[in-house]
Design an enzyme around this catalytic site. Sequence first.
Site, PDB file in Angstrom:
ATOM      1  N   GLY A   1      25.017  -8.464  12.493  1.00 50.82           N
ATOM      2  CA  GLY A   1      25.213  -9.777  12.835  1.00 50.82           C
ATOM      3  C   GLY A   1      26.293 -10.326  12.122  1.00 50.82           C
ATOM      4  O   GLY A   1      26.600 -11.524  11.992  1.00 50.82           O
TER       5      GLY A   1
ATOM      6  N   ASN B   1      17.633  -6.219  21.231  1.00 58.24           N
ATOM      7  CA  ASN B   1      16.751  -6.708  20.163  1.00 58.24           C
ATOM      8  C   ASN B   1      17.398  -8.205  20.475  1.00 58.24           C
ATOM      9  O   ASN B   1      18.391  -8.696  19.673  1.00 58.24           O
ATOM     10  CB  ASN B   1      16.827  -6.417  18.823  1.00 58.24           C
ATOM     11  N   TRP B   2      16.464  -9.212  21.078  1.00 59.81           N
ATOM     12  CA  TRP B   2      16.935 -10.296  21.240  1.00 59.81           C
ATOM     13  C   TRP B   2      16.558 -11.405  20.230  1.00 59.81           C
ATOM     14  O   TRP B   2      17.120 -12.488  20.074  1.00 59.81           O
ATOM     15  CB  TRP B   2      16.334 -11.212  22.529  1.00 59.81           C
ATOM     16  N   LYS B   3      15.626 -10.833  19.187  1.00 64.21           N
ATOM     17  CA  LYS B   3      15.569 -11.586  17.989  1.00 64.21           C
ATOM     18  C   LYS B   3      14.951 -12.915  18.570  1.00 64.21           C
ATOM     19  O   LYS B   3      14.175 -13.047  19.482  1.00 64.21           O
ATOM     20  CB  LYS B   3      16.392 -11.951  17.020  1.00 64.21           C
TER      21      LYS B   3
ATOM     22  N   GLU C   1      15.378  -7.687   9.129  1.00 59.13           N
ATOM     23  CA  GLU C   1      15.083  -9.323   8.976  1.00 59.13           C
ATOM     24  C   GLU C   1      13.744  -9.427   8.816  1.00 59.13           C
ATOM     25  O   GLU C   1      13.246 -10.314   7.863  1.00 59.13           O
ATOM     26  CB  GLU C   1      15.334  -9.863  10.321  1.00 59.13           C
TER      27      GLU C   1
ATOM     28  N   SER D   1      26.105  -4.552  14.623  1.00 59.26           N
ATOM     29  CA  SER D   1      27.544  -5.078  15.441  1.00 59.26           C
ATOM     30  C   SER D   1      28.105  -4.039  16.310  1.00 59.26           C
ATOM     31  O   SER D   1      29.265  -3.879  16.359  1.00 59.26           O
ATOM     32  CB  SER D   1      28.412  -5.289  14.192  1.00 59.26           C
TER      33      SER D   1
ATOM     34  N   HIS E   1      12.183  -3.756  11.082  1.00 59.60           N
ATOM     35  CA  HIS E   1      13.684  -4.389  11.193  1.00 59.60           C
ATOM     36  C   HIS E   1      14.127  -4.957   9.726  1.00 59.60           C
ATOM     37  O   HIS E   1      13.205  -5.584   9.013  1.00 59.60           O
ATOM     38  CB  HIS E   1      13.453  -5.369  12.219  1.00 59.60           C
TER      39      HIS E   1
ATOM     40  N   GLU F   1      20.129   1.048  10.480  1.00 56.87           N
ATOM     41  CA  GLU F   1      20.740  -0.041  10.470  1.00 56.87           C
ATOM     42  C   GLU F   1      21.240  -0.793   9.244  1.00 56.87           C
ATOM     43  O   GLU F   1      20.465  -1.212   8.512  1.00 56.87           O
ATOM     44  CB  GLU F   1      19.816  -1.389  11.088  1.00 56.87           C
TER      45      GLU F   1
HETATM   46  C1  PEP Z   1      19.998  -5.820  15.145  1.00 52.82           C
HETATM   47  O1  PEP Z   1      19.378  -6.895  14.682  1.00 52.82           O
HETATM   48  O2  PEP Z   1      18.976  -5.173  15.278  1.00 52.82           O
HETATM   49  C2  PEP Z   1      21.371  -5.770  15.303  1.00 52.82           C
HETATM   50  C3  PEP Z   1      21.896  -4.705  15.396  1.00 52.82           C
HETATM   51  O3  PEP Z   1      22.113  -7.053  15.490  1.00 52.82           O
HETATM   52  P1  PEP Z   1      23.608  -7.049  15.406  1.00 52.82           P
HETATM   53  O4  PEP Z   1      23.888  -5.930  16.808  1.00 52.82           O
HETATM   54  O5  PEP Z   1      23.967  -8.568  16.250  1.00 52.82           O
HETATM   55  O6  PEP Z   1      24.463  -6.588  14.420  1.00 52.82           O
END
Ligand code: PEP
Length: 261
Positions: free
Chosen positions: A176, A13-15, A100, A215, A98, A170
Amino acid sequence: MARVIRRAMVAANWKMNGSKALVARFAKALGEASLPESVDVIVMPPVVLLPELVAGLVDSGAGAGAQDLHAQPSGAYTGEIAGGMLSEAGARWVLTGHSERRQYNAESNDEVATKFAAALRADLTPVLCVGETLEERDAGREEEVVTRQIRDVLNIVDVQDLGKGVLAYEPVWAIGTGRTASPDQAQAMHAHIRAVVAEADESVGQCMRILYGGSVKPDNALALFEQDDIDGGLIGGAGLEIESFLSIVGAAGASGAAKAK
Ligand code: PEP
């Protein structure tokens, strides 16, 4: 029920990150790499980069996805993108819910559910993200929160339809932050999620793929993916670096091969 082998999956997921140059780098490297056949490998860039990515991945064995869609198929929703448009642009997958988007766009469980259903109608495979905040975990409410997120979707989406998608656990406190759930913590929640789905339909619960996100890095991916109920990963930061991403894909391939034995 006989033991079920679920196909592994790793999605980046590049966001709101990336560029045409990054697309070119990924397309080249994914095209040259021998990706494990047992793993679905997906890249989810910002939507304007989708056509370029789709064209670049044609012979690579990897696929493209989007990060969100609108619940309606068309209409006066300025700035929004419908599932059919994503499909037409070559996306095959889409994230729904997600954390976010739940946090910054105030997406409710009901809205996430309608988006999940809209994705299926548009021939996209939705990836439903669920997870608790640190406050909720510290209060011992993580299972209750995640159960509610899934059951609210099941109020709107039939369990057989839920099974056409993928789940991603998640924990918000791990996204992050560099702070990963331990393999045991993640496995415990994945087993709980599978039980919640299995309660609605045993076979869907056993067959449903559940990804872990938060992460995930090359050095912790294998220990997570080896867990019985973890079927791959949703990758943020490490999904922006092709070497890290390929290494995580390799870990999914290795864990899949070990589970098949
Ligand atoms: C995500 O945003 O879905 C995610 C898992 O981010 P990260 O791997 O950077 O924690």
